[in-house]
Design a protein around this motif. Structure first.
Motif, PDB file in Angstrom:
ATOM      1  N   ALA A  35      68.180 -21.631  -3.693  1.00  0.00           N
ATOM      2  CA  ALA A  35      67.493 -22.217  -4.840  1.00  0.00           C
ATOM      3  C   ALA A  35      67.873 -21.516  -6.144  1.00  0.00           C
ATOM      4  O   ALA A  35      68.134 -22.175  -7.159  1.00  0.00           O
ATOM      5  CB  ALA A  35      65.977 -22.145  -4.618  1.00  0.00           C
ATOM      6  N   THR A  36      67.943 -20.184  -6.120  1.00  0.00           N
ATOM      7  CA  THR A  36      68.234 -19.438  -7.346  1.00  0.00           C
ATOM      8  C   THR A  36      69.653 -19.703  -7.841  1.00  0.00           C
ATOM      9  O   THR A  36      69.878 -19.941  -9.042  1.00  0.00           O
ATOM     10  CB  THR A  36      68.024 -17.932  -7.124  1.00  0.00           C
ATOM     11  OG1 THR A  36      66.687 -17.702  -6.679  1.00  0.00           O
ATOM     12  CG2 THR A  36      68.262 -17.150  -8.402  1.00  0.00           C
ATOM     13  N   LEU A  37      70.621 -19.648  -6.928  1.00  0.00           N
ATOM     14  CA  LEU A  37      72.011 -19.885  -7.348  1.00  0.00           C
ATOM     15  C   LEU A  37      72.202 -21.313  -7.843  1.00  0.00           C
ATOM     16  O   LEU A  37      72.882 -21.544  -8.859  1.00  0.00           O
ATOM     17  CB  LEU A  37      72.956 -19.604  -6.175  1.00  0.00           C
ATOM     18  CG  LEU A  37      73.056 -18.141  -5.718  1.00  0.00           C
ATOM     19  CD1 LEU A  37      74.055 -18.011  -4.576  1.00  0.00           C
ATOM     20  CD2 LEU A  37      73.449 -17.222  -6.874  1.00  0.00           C
ATOM     21  N   ALA A  38      71.602 -22.289  -7.140  1.00  0.00           N
ATOM     22  CA  ALA A  38      71.753 -23.689  -7.551  1.00  0.00           C
ATOM     23  C   ALA A  38      71.112 -23.924  -8.915  1.00  0.00           C
ATOM     24  O   ALA A  38      71.705 -24.565  -9.801  1.00  0.00           O
ATOM     25  CB  ALA A  38      71.142 -24.608  -6.498  1.00  0.00           C
ATOM     26  N   GLU A  39      69.896 -23.404  -9.117  1.00  0.00           N
ATOM     27  CA  GLU A  39      69.219 -23.588 -10.404  1.00  0.00           C
ATOM     28  C   GLU A  39      70.001 -22.910 -11.528  1.00  0.00           C
ATOM     29  O   GLU A  39      70.125 -23.462 -12.630  1.00  0.00           O
ATOM     30  CB  GLU A  39      67.799 -23.013 -10.335  1.00  0.00           C
ATOM     31  CG  GLU A  39      66.853 -23.824  -9.461  1.00  0.00           C
ATOM     32  CD  GLU A  39      65.578 -23.067  -9.131  1.00  0.00           C
ATOM     33  OE1 GLU A  39      65.377 -21.959  -9.697  1.00  0.00           O
ATOM     34  OE2 GLU A  39      64.793 -23.564  -8.309  1.00  0.00           O
ATOM     35  N   ALA A  40      70.552 -21.728 -11.255  1.00  0.00           N
ATOM     36  CA  ALA A  40      71.293 -21.009 -12.284  1.00  0.00           C
ATOM     37  C   ALA A  40      72.547 -21.781 -12.698  1.00  0.00           C
ATOM     38  O   ALA A  40      72.882 -21.857 -13.897  1.00  0.00           O
ATOM     39  CB  ALA A  40      71.667 -19.618 -11.776  1.00  0.00           C
ATOM     40  N   LEU A  41      73.241 -22.350 -11.733  1.00  0.00           N
ATOM     41  CA  LEU A  41      74.466 -23.100 -12.046  1.00  0.00           C
ATOM     42  C   LEU A  41      74.163 -24.359 -12.846  1.00  0.00           C
ATOM     43  O   LEU A  41      74.855 -24.665 -13.833  1.00  0.00           O
ATOM     44  CB  LEU A  41      75.191 -23.459 -10.747  1.00  0.00           C
ATOM     45  CG  LEU A  41      75.932 -22.306 -10.071  1.00  0.00           C
ATOM     46  CD1 LEU A  41      76.275 -22.646  -8.639  1.00  0.00           C
ATOM     47  CD2 LEU A  41      77.197 -21.962 -10.855  1.00  0.00           C
ATOM     48  N   VAL A  42      73.129 -25.103 -12.447  1.00  0.00           N
ATOM     49  CA  VAL A  42      72.778 -26.319 -13.192  1.00  0.00           C
ATOM     50  C   VAL A  42      72.310 -25.956 -14.598  1.00  0.00           C
ATOM     51  O   VAL A  42      72.704 -26.586 -15.593  1.00  0.00           O
ATOM     52  CB  VAL A  42      71.680 -27.110 -12.436  1.00  0.00           C
ATOM     53  CG1 VAL A  42      71.166 -28.258 -13.299  1.00  0.00           C
ATOM     54  CG2 VAL A  42      72.229 -27.635 -11.127  1.00  0.00           C
ATOM     55  N   GLU A  43      71.478 -24.920 -14.696  1.00  0.00           N
ATOM     56  CA  GLU A  43      70.984 -24.498 -16.004  1.00  0.00           C
ATOM     57  C   GLU A  43      72.124 -24.042 -16.892  1.00  0.00           C
ATOM     58  O   GLU A  43      72.152 -24.333 -18.102  1.00  0.00           O
ATOM     59  CB  GLU A  43      69.956 -23.379 -15.816  1.00  0.00           C
ATOM     60  CG  GLU A  43      69.207 -23.014 -17.081  1.00  0.00           C
ATOM     61  CD  GLU A  43      68.111 -22.015 -16.823  1.00  0.00           C
ATOM     62  OE1 GLU A  43      67.712 -21.326 -17.780  1.00  0.00           O
ATOM     63  OE2 GLU A  43      67.647 -21.909 -15.664  1.00  0.00           O
ATOM     64  N   ALA A  44      73.091 -23.320 -16.329  1.00  0.00           N
ATOM     65  CA  ALA A  44      74.231 -22.841 -17.120  1.00  0.00           C
ATOM     66  C   ALA A  44      75.068 -23.997 -17.648  1.00  0.00           C
ATOM     67  O   ALA A  44      75.661 -23.898 -18.735  1.00  0.00           O
ATOM     68  CB  ALA A  44      75.093 -21.914 -16.272  1.00  0.00           C
ATOM     69  N   SER A  45      75.134 -25.105 -16.908  1.00  0.00           N
ATOM     70  CA  SER A  45      75.917 -26.249 -17.370  1.00  0.00           C
ATOM     71  C   SER A  45      75.175 -27.057 -18.434  1.00  0.00           C
ATOM     72  O   SER A  45      75.784 -27.562 -19.376  1.00  0.00           O
ATOM     73  CB  SER A  45      76.270 -27.158 -16.188  1.00  0.00           C
ATOM     74  OG  SER A  45      75.120 -27.816 -15.697  1.00  0.00           O
ATOM     75  N   LEU A  46      73.840 -27.164 -18.290  1.00  0.00           N
ATOM     76  CA  LEU A  46      73.068 -27.973 -19.227  1.00  0.00           C
ATOM     77  C   LEU A  46      72.715 -27.217 -20.492  1.00  0.00           C
ATOM     78  O   LEU A  46      72.531 -27.806 -21.556  1.00  0.00           O
ATOM     79  CB  LEU A  46      71.775 -28.460 -18.552  1.00  0.00           C
ATOM     80  CG  LEU A  46      71.945 -29.341 -17.308  1.00  0.00           C
ATOM     81  CD1 LEU A  46      70.589 -29.790 -16.802  1.00  0.00           C
ATOM     82  CD2 LEU A  46      72.827 -30.541 -17.609  1.00  0.00           C
ATOM     83  N   ASP A  47      72.582 -25.909 -20.381  1.00  0.00           N
ATOM     84  CA  ASP A  47      72.207 -25.074 -21.527  1.00  0.00           C
ATOM     85  C   ASP A  47      73.263 -23.987 -21.703  1.00  0.00           C
ATOM     86  O   ASP A  47      73.213 -22.950 -21.047  1.00  0.00           O
ATOM     87  CB  ASP A  47      70.829 -24.453 -21.283  1.00  0.00           C
ATOM     88  CG  ASP A  47      70.352 -23.631 -22.480  1.00  0.00           C
ATOM     89  OD1 ASP A  47      71.093 -23.563 -23.488  1.00  0.00           O
ATOM     90  OD2 ASP A  47      69.248 -23.050 -22.382  1.00  0.00           O
TER      91      ASP A  47
END
Length: 922
Positions: free
Chosen positions: A758-770
């Motif tokens: 969950a942490t790695l997936a959320e971090a990757l999506v967040e890094a792409s959107l923000d």
């Protein structure tokens, strides 16, 4: 002007974009940030905001960062794994911290096909009834159909339920017991009940069954209830009558959903079974098994599978359970111990012969004899404790203690009882003899060491079950001397439930240290309530239980779903020299084993214990022979033996009929498996999760380290921002990951809900959107590269699709559902979606493009994107909404009374990524 936002709508508030979630009440908004996780949800009142809350759009920004093929594939995987509000009919699949077996989905499907789910789940011990009930609960919660619930269970199971719901299903609950209720009620307003304040509870049946609490609970009880060990709520025992009064009151509300769990629904008692079935529906209390309409209706509410049913059929569960090997281990008594037992027995028979002809006096003498002989057969230490215990007010408790009944006082389960015999010189002489034996060589303990030695050499980790506290401590001390290099602990009733759980947990492996073999010595305070399969793989019955189901419960702590060992050993110790062991084997255990071999299940003792007592006394007296045998005949104890055998035969026949009537064949594996596989394809299978973690950790420069059947994730070596996020979820150092259940001790099963995933997936999506978030990850949203996967220029669009899911039932509910999708487009035509599109994205780039060429291809794709969104992409998401509606309808179709689901796509979908693939020769 007041704007109304529905789940799935995009809004702008507080300077950023959010997606609306189901609102807690009118006029209030629940919002989740577009670039955040469910944990970042906020609740706000638009009237109190400094700036107005407005509708928003999610457009691909003109300055979206570029990325390469490997990171684009990683982003697509991360997007799929971050979603927690599934659009498919198994909405709960996104929240599970384990991979359910296909057979465990059957009760869930049965529940979904009922307007008001009421089920009796009667699967064998160790199959996973807790998991099956939890799946129903989690699914109904995620559908918005359950907001509050209570789990009712015996007190020793409360902590297990709290732990299972939290770790497997992500549901936080409050335990309501005699020890916690006062603290929970403190500071509550007068008008608010405990169950109003805490909507998710696990409640001790023994606490809530009292009349004054029962009435209050009935008024405040949630409309979804799980009842564990439901068979303990029917019967003639006072406590069972109180529990039945509680449940029958709850069942009178026709709208209340009830799921009852028991491994022994029938047990040969037709009347008790009828009362249990009447809680599902009063119609079933008639027991009209010959009527086709009755059987057809009951089949919708009743599921019962034996382990052999799952292993030997198409369910493919031949490795879900360990093989079980049972052996008997006879041992000889020394002359001193044999003489002591015979002297005690002669003393007891003397008391019996003087008890007179009154039934109560004689029965008390029998109970006193059996209670004392149980202790003598257990150990000299237990015998000494019983002989010294002169409490005179326990006569009414003797019978349930003798037969190992589940009493109301769980903390007294392993205390040595008082025989209640009158103090006299003969009794004092027995006390002196017992004191002498306590310090001498114990042949029974020596036999245990002989039985354990070959198991220990094979690497086994056994649990040794004793009946009495004094025996357990005696055995623990003896085993520590015999096996000084092993971890050996005892868990008895002197410990609180929390202390028992902690002591077992402390025996597990220590991170970074070599694993040491262990032996746990336990009394029956541990035969239910704490699962031991992760740390132990063998069971020794040091003391015979006089209740056949207690043997099953002991073994079921170890031999159950999730046992990593392929073979579980169980050993039953007894002495052929002992009159009491021989009587119990002949009268109870051998008969129970015959029934088990015939029916496949263990049948408890008949409720009427008088014939059992008579049969045991007769067996002991006849074994002693002479005047003792004549005394047995004079007291007509052979009548009890004949009655006991007749009751065993009746129980066996009734159990056979029950199994034949209720074998659950309504659903076949081929009906269940495709539905779950479809959910996995949308959300990511265990193999997809493993691939994502491997790629992500490698991309961050910290590859996973294989260790036999495990993987080590060295999270301490990750980027500091990621490391900090993981530490907030208690992940530090090197994390041990298992790829499949059963997960070995000290590891966690790697699933989509695991904190690392969950942490790695959320971090990757967040890094792409923000772009300002975790900028060092370099995950962009646009890209272009040549590949051998396509013959013509193809645009791959990574979408996040939001749906408004409306459940038309007693109370209509509007829910948010989300889905990640990859769509491949040539020109204006969609050429691939789902896994085929994912294969295109996963194919490595054949070469690098010149920066100017890459920018030209990306700019052109951006220019054409609005037309694609209005045309083929909108058509795609609407067709997906229709497919999802059909999936929901198919799962709910059955009796014709189930609720209906409609699915509406929110358009346009969110474009998370846009990637251009060219033939490799370009």
């Amino acid at each position: 002007m007041t704007l109304h936002f529905a789940p799935g709508d995009l809004v702008r508030a507080r300077g950023r974009e959010w997606v609306a979630l189901p609102s807690p009440r009118d006029g209030i908004l629940a919002l989740r940030p577009l670039s955040g996780s469910e944990n970042d949800t906020v609740i706000l009142d638009p009237k109190l905001e400094l700036l107005p809350v407005e509708p928003a759009r999610f457009d691909l920004p003109a300055d979206a960062a570029m990325t390469v093929q490997a990171k684009a594939a990683l982003l697509a995987d991360a997007m799929r794994l971050t979603l927690r509000r599934g659009a498919g009919p198994f909405r709960s699949a996104t929240q599970l911290a384990f991979e359910p077996r296909i057979y465990q989905l059957v009760p869930l499907l049965m529940a979904l096909r009922l307007q008001v789910p009421r089920l009796l789940i009667a699967d064998d011990v160790g199959i996973g009834k807790t998991i099956e009930a939890g799946l129903i609960l989690r699914e109904l919660m995620d559908r918005g159909e359950v907001e509050a619930f209570s789990v009712l269970c015996p007190p020793h199971l409360v902590e297990q339920w709290v732990l299972e719901l939290r770790t497997r299903f992500g549901i936080e609950v409050v335990a309501v017991t005699s020890g916690t209720a006062a603290r929970l009620e403190r500071n509550l307003p007068l008008a608010q009940t405990l169950f109003d304040a805490y909507p998710h509870t696990v409640v001790s049946l023994d606490y809530i069954k009292a009349e004054r609490r029962r009435e209050g609970f009935a008024r405040a009880c949630p409309d979804f209830v799980i009842v564990d060990e439901a068979h303990a709520c029917v019967g003639t025992h006072k406590g069972k009558q109180q529990r039945f009064a509680l449940l029958s009151g709850l069942a009178q509300d026709p709208e209340r959903r009830i799921v009852m769990l028991t491994a022994t629904p029938h047990s040969g008692d037709e009347e008790a079974f009828a009362r249990l079935l009447s809680l599902v529906d009063p119609f079933f209390g008639s027991m009209n098994f010959e009527g086709a309409r009755y059987r057809e209706r009951l089949a919708r509410h009743f599921v019962q599978r034996r382990r052999i049913d799952l292993i030997s059929s198409d369910w493919g569960e031949d490795r879900a359970f360990a093989k079980h090997e049972t052996t008997e281990f006879p041992y000889r008594l020394s002359r001193d111990h044999l003489n002591f037992q015979e002297t005690v027995l002669d003393y007891c028979f003397g008391v019996v012969s003087k008890a007179g002809t009154g039934q109560r006096e004689r029965r008390l003498a029998f109970w006193g004899t059996l209670a004392l002989m149980r202790c003598v057969g257990s150990s000299p230490a237990a015998a000494l404790s019983a002989l010294r215990n002169r409490a005179s007010n326990e006569s009414e408790r003797l019978e349930p203690q003798i037969y190992d009944e589940d009493g109301d006082d769980e903390d007294a389960v392993d205390l040595e009882p008082s025989s209640n015999f009158e103090t006299n010189p003969a009794l004092l002489s027995l006390v002196q003899r017992a004191e002498e034996l306590v310090g001498k060589h114990d042949p029974k303990l020596s036999a245990l060491i002989d039985a354990l030695t070959p198991l220990i050499k094979k690497g086994a980790n056994p649990v040794v079950f004793c009946r009495y506290l004094a025996t357990a401590e005696h055995v623990r001390d003896g085993l520590r001397k015999a096996f000084p290099k092993l971890i050996i602990e005892a868990v008895t009733g002197v410990l609180t439930p929390d202390e028992r759980r902690d002591r077992v947990a402390d025996m597990g492996p220590v991170e970074g240290e070599k694993e040491v073999q262990r032996i746990l010595v336990a009394t029956d305070c541990l035969s239910e309530g704490i699962n031991l399969q992760q740390l132990f793989d063998a069971v020794v019955h040091y003391d015979l239980s006089w209740n056949p189901t207690r043997h099953q419960q002991r073994e079921g702590r170890v031999d159950r779903f999730g046992q990593p060992a392929e073979l579980v050993h169980s050993i039953m110790m007894f002495s052929p020299d002992s009159a009491i062991d021989g009587a119990v084997l002949d009268v109870i255990l051998r008969k129970a084993e015959e029934i088990r071999k015939t029916t496949g299940v263990t049948v408890p003792l008949p409720d009427e214990r008088g014939p059992v007592t008579d049969a045991l006394m007769a067996s002991m007296m006849l074994r002693r022979g002479g005047d003792k045998g004549q005394l047995a005949l004079d007291l007509r104890l052979d009548d009890g033996t004949r009655a006991m055998e007749a009751r065993w035969r009746d129980a066996s026949e009734n159990e056979k009929k029950s199994r034949a009537r209720f074998a659950q064949n309504a659903m076949k594996p081929q009906e269940v498996a495709p539905e779950w596989e479809k959910a996995q394809s949308l959300l990511g299978s265990p193999a997809d999760v493993k691939l994502f973690i491997e790629r992500a950790m490698s991309r961050f420069g910290v590859p996973l380290e294989p260790r036999k059947s495990l993987l080590l994730a060295h999270v301490h070596a990750l980027d500091s921002a990621l490391k900090e996020r993981l530490s907030q979820r208690n992940l530090t150092g090197s994390v041990r990951l298992a790829m499949a259940e059963p997960a070995p001790s000290g590891t966690a099963l790697l699933t989509r809900t695991h904190p690392l995933t969950a942490t790695l997936a959320e971090a990757l999506v967040e890094a792409s959107l923000d772009p300002e978030s975790l900028s060092g990850l370099g995950v962009g949203r646009v890209g272009a590269w040549p590949t051998t996967a396509v013959q013509r220029m193809t645009r791959l669009v990574l979408l996040r699709i939001r749906y408004k899911l409306t459940i038309h039932a007693r109370k209509e509910r509007l829910l948010l559902a989300e889905e990640a999708a990859l769509v491949a487009i040539e020109g204006n035509t969609i050429t691939a979606t789902g896994e085929p599109a994912r294969e295109l994205l996963n194919t490595p780039a054949a070469a690098d493009l010149a920066p100017s060429a890459r920018e030209r291809f990306i700019d052109r794709a951006k220019e054409e994107l609005p037309a694609l969104l209005e045309g083929p992409l909108t058509g795609f998401v609407r067709s997906r909404a229709d497919e999802l509606a059909q999936d929901h309808a198919r799962l709910r179709a059955a009796a014709g009374s189930a609720s209906r689901v409609t699915v509406e796509a929110v358009t346009p979908p969110d474009v998370i990524g846009l990637f251009v693939l060219m033939p490799s020769e370009v």
